[in-house]
Structure formats: C-alpha cells, structure tokens
Write a protein that holds these residues in place. Structure first.
Motif, short mmCIF file in Angstrom:
data_model
loop_
_atom_site.label_atom_id
_atom_site.label_comp_id
_atom_site.label_asym_id
_atom_site.label_seq_id
_atom_site.Cartn_x
_atom_site.Cartn_y
_atom_site.Cartn_z
N SER B 261 0.81 -1.63 0.16
CA SER B 261 0.06 -0.24 -0.27
C SER B 261 0.87 1.30 -0.58
O SER B 261 0.49 2.46 0.84
CB SER B 261 -0.86 0.49 1.28
OG SER B 261 0.00 0.04 2.37
N PRO B 263 2.92 2.88 -2.87
CA PRO B 263 3.12 2.57 -3.97
C PRO B 263 4.81 3.83 -4.42
O PRO B 263 5.33 3.41 -5.26
CB PRO B 263 2.50 2.74 -4.87
CG PRO B 263 1.12 4.21 -3.41
CD PRO B 263 1.73 2.99 -2.70
N ALA B 277 -3.36 -4.66 -6.44
CA ALA B 277 -3.50 -3.54 -5.22
C ALA B 277 -3.95 -2.68 -6.36
O ALA B 277 -3.85 -1.64 -6.43
CB ALA B 277 -1.76 -4.55 -5.01
N ARG B 278 -2.76 -2.49 -7.55
CA ARG B 278 -2.87 -1.44 -8.74
C ARG B 278 -4.27 -1.12 -9.47
O ARG B 278 -4.70 0.16 -9.16
CB ARG B 278 -1.71 -1.65 -9.38
CG ARG B 278 -0.40 -1.56 -9.93
CD ARG B 278 -0.01 -1.67 -10.94
NE ARG B 278 0.82 -3.04 -10.87
CZ ARG B 278 1.11 -3.73 -11.72
NH1 ARG B 278 0.78 -3.28 -13.26
NH2 ARG B 278 1.08 -5.31 -12.19
N GLN B 281 -5.84 0.40 -6.43
CA GLN B 281 -5.27 1.95 -6.34
C GLN B 281 -5.95 2.85 -6.99
O GLN B 281 -6.62 4.10 -6.63
CB GLN B 281 -3.85 1.95 -6.62
CG GLN B 281 -3.50 1.67 -4.97
CD GLN B 281 -1.83 1.33 -5.01
OE1 GLN B 281 -1.24 1.13 -6.07
NE2 GLN B 281 -1.18 0.16 -4.16
N ARG B 282 -6.04 2.36 -8.37
CA ARG B 282 -6.65 3.48 -9.76
C ARG B 282 -8.35 3.63 -9.25
O ARG B 282 -8.72 4.40 -9.32
CB ARG B 282 -6.64 2.35 -10.95
CG ARG B 282 -5.54 2.07 -11.16
CD ARG B 282 -4.67 3.80 -11.74
NE ARG B 282 -5.44 4.17 -12.94
CZ ARG B 282 -5.05 3.82 -14.49
NH1 ARG B 282 -4.29 2.94 -14.61
NH2 ARG B 282 -5.37 4.59 -14.89
N GLU B 286 -8.98 2.87 -0.51
CA GLU B 286 -8.60 3.15 0.80
C GLU B 286 -8.10 1.94 0.36
O GLU B 286 -6.93 2.54 1.12
CB GLU B 286 -9.60 3.42 1.80
CG GLU B 286 -10.40 4.71 1.60
CD GLU B 286 -9.98 6.10 2.57
OE1 GLU B 286 -9.05 6.40 3.07
OE2 GLU B 286 -9.37 7.18 0.81
N CYS B 288 -5.33 -1.82 0.60
CA CYS B 288 -4.72 -2.30 0.01
C CYS B 288 -5.53 -3.69 -0.17
O CYS B 288 -5.31 -4.41 0.55
CB CYS B 288 -3.69 -2.41 0.42
SG CYS B 288 -2.51 -3.60 -0.75
#
Lengths: 263, 302
Positions: B261, B263, B277-278, B281-282, B286, B288
């Motif tokens: 979490s 990056p 995870a990516r 995030q995109r 909130e 991970c």
C-alpha cells in the motif's frame, strides 16, 4: 566488449596504434628475449617495455600485474640459481652452511630479466589492446573466421570459468561441503566442483555456437567491418622493420652459434 | 538504518520449536534461547572487493517460523543480503547471528546445518548422475546415517513434487525441473532456515503452485522460509512478511498489505505492486487489496 579483459582504456598514442603493430612488436620482443644471451639486450627490452607502458599511461597497472604474476618465480630463480648454479667459482657471501655465488646471481639476473621482459610485453599488450580488435584485424588480413572465434573464446573462457567455479563453490559450500581446511578435504571438494563446471561449459558453448550461427556466422558472404581500425604507412614500416630486424638478429645468433660449434 | 518503512510485525511470531510436518519431518533442533532465536542482523554493511558497497547498514530480525519475501530491483542487494544469512559472505562491518551463532566464526559449510540456501541457477549446483544422489548429497555432508538420508530425500522430493524423477539424470530434465531438484536437494538438509533465491523464475503455473505448497508445508513444519523474488503476486500471496530493498537499504518492512500500500516507496525500489493492488489503487480504494477476492469484497460485490 569483454568486461573481464585486463584492457585499460587510456588516451595514449600506444593505445591508438594498430593492434597488429602492437602484436608484431610484442612477438619481436619475445623472440629477441629468447634468442639473446646478453644481459644488456634483455635489460634494453625490459627498459623498452617500461618506457612504452609509461607512454601508454599504464605503468602502474603493468607493475602491479607483473609483480603479482612473477614475484614468486623470480624469487625462486634468485634463490635456486644463487645457491646452486653449476660451475660457480666465485663466492659472494657465506651465510652459515649456504654460499651465494656470483656466477649464479649473474645468471639469475639474466633469467629473471628475460622472464620479466616477456611477461611485461605480454601484459602491456593485454593492457593496451582489446583482444576483439586484434582478432578482428587479423581476420581482416586473412585469418580464418573459425580460428578467430576459437582465439577469442579461449581468451574469454578462463575468466568465465573462474566466475562459474566461484558460483559453484558457493552452491556446494551451502550444501555443507567443507572446502576450507585440510588438503584431503579440499580434494574431496573437487568433484562436486568439476561436474557442473564441465557440463555447464559444454552447455554454454553449445548455446553460444547456436546463437552465433543464428546470426549468420558461417554465411559465405563477404564481411564488412563495423569499426575500421586505422593503420598508417609508417606503422606498416615499423612492422616490417621490426620483423626484419628480429629475423636478422635470430639469423646472426644462429650463425654465431653454429660457427662456435664448428670451431 | 534509515527506517522510512513500517516497523516489522515480526515479533508476534512465536517459535514453533519442535514442529513436525505430518510427523514426517525430522525434529528441528533449535540451539538458541528465546531472545537469541531467529536471524538477527545488526547494522550490516558489505562492500565487494571491487569497492562496490552492496549493503549499507541493514538491521533486521527474522523470527523462527516466519515466511519472508525479499523484493527489490536487480542490484538492490537481495542476494548479497541472503548470502550473509548462511555465512557465504561475512559482513564488512556489523554482525549476523543465526540462533545466537555469529556467522563470522563459522565456515559456510558449518552454517549449512542451520541455513539451507538454494541458488538461482541450478546448473551451478547439480553434479550427480541421478536425482536421488543429488538430493542425498547435502544430508550426507551433514553426516546423517543412510536410513535417515533416504527418508529425508523422499520427504524433500515429495514436498516439491518430484517423487517421479528420483531415478532420472538431472541434466535430462528441463530447466524448471532441474530447479525443483536443486530446491529439493537443499530442503532435504532439513535446516530450520531455508533461503530460496528466485525460485519462481522459469516456472509455469503448476510449478509456481508447487513452490507455493512447498512454502506452506515448510512453514507448517516449523521452518523459516526466506525467498528472494521478482514475482510480486507470489510474494503477496504466500508470505506473511515482505521486505523491500533499494540501494543496499531496507526501505519497507511489513505485511504484504502494509508494504504494497506504499506505492511511492515501492517506486523507489523500482517495484510494482501486484496487479490487483494497482487496480484497487486506480479504483480509489482506501485499503490495499492483493487478490481478486479482496478486491471484490472491497467493492462490495461479494
């Protein structure tokens, strides 16, 4: 480029010489060093090597490499010849039961200087010439491609194998193989080292030959060179001059030797 | 050490001192008392003879029975760090203890009793003409009796799923299989610590699954498993702790959720978090998420 070659890049006129010129001068040095029996000649060769290394700005590297590779043998020459040279008559020092002879020391001086001149010339050539350039120049002048490849591979294989041997040794030590300590232990460590080393070398050689074949190694077309290595008329003159002079020297030495036999 | 990362949650792990794998594994002998148990690195620096500083002050504690993935770009110091754990390299300054034993005083072969190390390239390691003999080489070096050696070989071959290959010649096998043989040959030494250097390289999906099972079984047997890997999915899914190295320093140290979490720090280590995870995030999540299930849960879809 081969990162493990001892070549050191410096901006010097010696580095810029055509590799063939350096190769010829190197061979002349070695031939004369072997053919001569005069200490003055050998010292002159040694001086020439040192002067050339200074001009090439690699004097320090040369000294370090030569010292590392020749120290033990030069020391041995002095000890053995100084003490046991046959036909010695003039004692120089007497230390307890040992006598150091003048003739022995003189012979040791000559042999050591000859050895240092030859090793020095070899190291100087390696320090100032990329093996690739030398082989490429030879191939441009008619050396067969296969032979050129063999020469280059041979130059690379020893450092390659050393690196692999270190990796293999690490792997076997990690499996509890005791490689430090007594001789018998080190000998037992030998086999687990040799297997992967030999098999690995064969595999990598095969892969390499397939890879270069895939890039047209044995294609019969005429080759062009990526990089033209400059050559000048006076360099060619130097090569011919040095070769002829060396040839003349060897002939002169032979004539003297034969005439001394006849007499 | 510069601790920009998260403090490790390692201490929570309790030592499973004499755990057994389904009663088949040998008893793991633990030398250290509670406060010396595990691997301890105290401000370890290492400079290669050529003058390259590979490790610049690493302090770590890896407790018994942890599963740790070490990540970071090529040249970050991962393999150099791992080679300190079994005494192949000795620190230029600082100290490394394994169960209270200072590696500086031991040869690598003596450390091999405690720490097994599987190299990246199996061809640097395999030399026997039969897989069985290959796997037996390590335990024999440790001086175990023949019946114990045979038991260990079968146990290790079973763990990596190569029971069927024991009679074969290692060099007749494909690279991925040779890699499994190399892993088995170290697992068979039954050491409390097992280090795997890039085990998943060249493995297909079933091969990677075999390795995941291996990590789980070794963990269940009470062993500490440390893997160097570039495979972030593998690191996230099968290891309880992830350590990210960059430029010879630890920049992140924590659970996969904590590490992945971050990056920004991961970018410093030139590492991309796992795909999920990516994606999370995109999507602006909130928390991970590391796998599909977690993503679906976070989106309220399951």
């Amino acid at each position: 480029m081969n990162p493990r070659s001892p070549y050191v890049h410096r901006p010097s006129s010696i580095h810029r010489l055509n590799p063939l010129t350096k190769g010829v001068l190197f061979l002349c040095t070695v031939v004369i060093a072997f053919a001569t029996s005069s200490l003055t000649t050998v010292l002159a060769l040694l001086g020439a090597v040192v002067a050339a290394s200074a001009a090439a700005r690699v004097a320090r590297e040369l000294a370090r490499t030569v010292a590392k590779s020749a120290f033990v043998i030069v020391a041995l020459i002095f000890i053995v010849q100084g003490l046991f040279y046959p036909g010695s008559r003039t004692p120089l020092y007497v230390v307890g039961p040992l006598t150091i002879w003048q003739e022995g020391l003189r012979f040791a001086c000559f042999t050591a200087s000859r050895l240092l001149a030859i090793i020095g010339a070899t190291v100087l050539l390696m320090l100032t010439t990329r093996p690739e350039d030398l082989v490429s120049e030879l191939m441009a002048r008619g050396l067969s491609r296969k032979l050129g490849f063999v020469v280059l591979m041979t130059m690379q294989i020893i450092p390659n194998m050393q690196a692999r041997a270190a990796a293999i040794l690490d792997a076997q030590r990690s499996r509890g193989l005791e490689t430090e300590g007594r001789l018998i232990q080190r000998f037992r460590a030998f086999l687990p080292l040799m297997g992967p080393l030999v098999v690995g070398s064969i595999i990598s050689l095969e892969t390499r030959s397939l890879a270069i074949e895939a890039r047209g190694f044995s294609s019969p077309t005429k080759r062009v060179r990526i990089e033209d290595i400059p050559d000048t008329r006076w360099e060619s003159l130097v090569r011919w001059g040095a070769s002829l002079a060396t040839f003349g020297f060897v002939v002169w030495r032979l004539v003297r030797w034969i005439s001394s036999l006849i007499r | 050490m510069q601790a920009t990362g998260i403090k490790g949650t390692a201490a929570k792990t309790t030592a499973a001192a004499t755990a057994r794998a389904d009663g088949k594994s040998e008893t793991v002998e633990r030398a250290g008392s509670l406060d010396t148990a595990g691997i301890i690195l105290e401000d370890v620096c290492y400079e290669y003879p050529g003058g390259v500083a590979a490790l610049k002050g690493i302090s770590l504690r890896i407790s018994q029975n942890e599963t740790v993935a070490i990540i970071g770009e090529n040249g970050a110091g991962k393999t150099t760090l791992a080679k300190h754990l079994n005494g192949l390299l000795k620190p230029t300054s600082g100290r490394v203890f394994v169960d209270g034993v200072d590696t500086r005083g031991r040869t690598c072969a003596a450390m091999a009793r405690l720490v097994g190390f599987v190299f990246q390239n199996p061809d640097d390691q395999l030399f026997q003409n039969q897989v069985f003999k290959e796997i037996a080489f390590g335990p024999r070096n440790l001086g175990y009796p023949a019946d114990k050696v045979e038991r260990l070989v079968k146990w290790a071959a079973g763990l990596v799923g190569i029971e069927g290959l024991l009679e074969r010649h290692p060099f007749d096998l494909a690279l991925a299989q040779r890699k499994l043989v190399a892993i088995a040959s170290v697992v068979a030494m039954d050491t409390p610590y097992v280090i795997l250097d890039e085990p998943t390289t060249g493995q297909d999906y079933p091969g990677t699954q075999k390795l995941a099972t291996l990590v789980a079984k070794l963990h269940a047997a009470g062993k500490t498993v440390i893997a160097i890997t570039h495979d972030m999915e593998f690191a996230a899914a099968h290891f309880a702790r992830v350590i990210a190295l960059a430029g010879g320093r630890v920049i992140l140290d924590g659970t996969p959720n904590e590490v992945f979490s971050r990056p920004d720090e991961l970018a410093m280590a030139s590492v991309e978090p796992p795909q999920m995870a990516r994606l999370g995030q995109r999507l602006g999540l909130e928390e991970c998420v590391l796998d599909q299930e977690a993503l679906l849960r976070a989106l309220g879809l399951v």
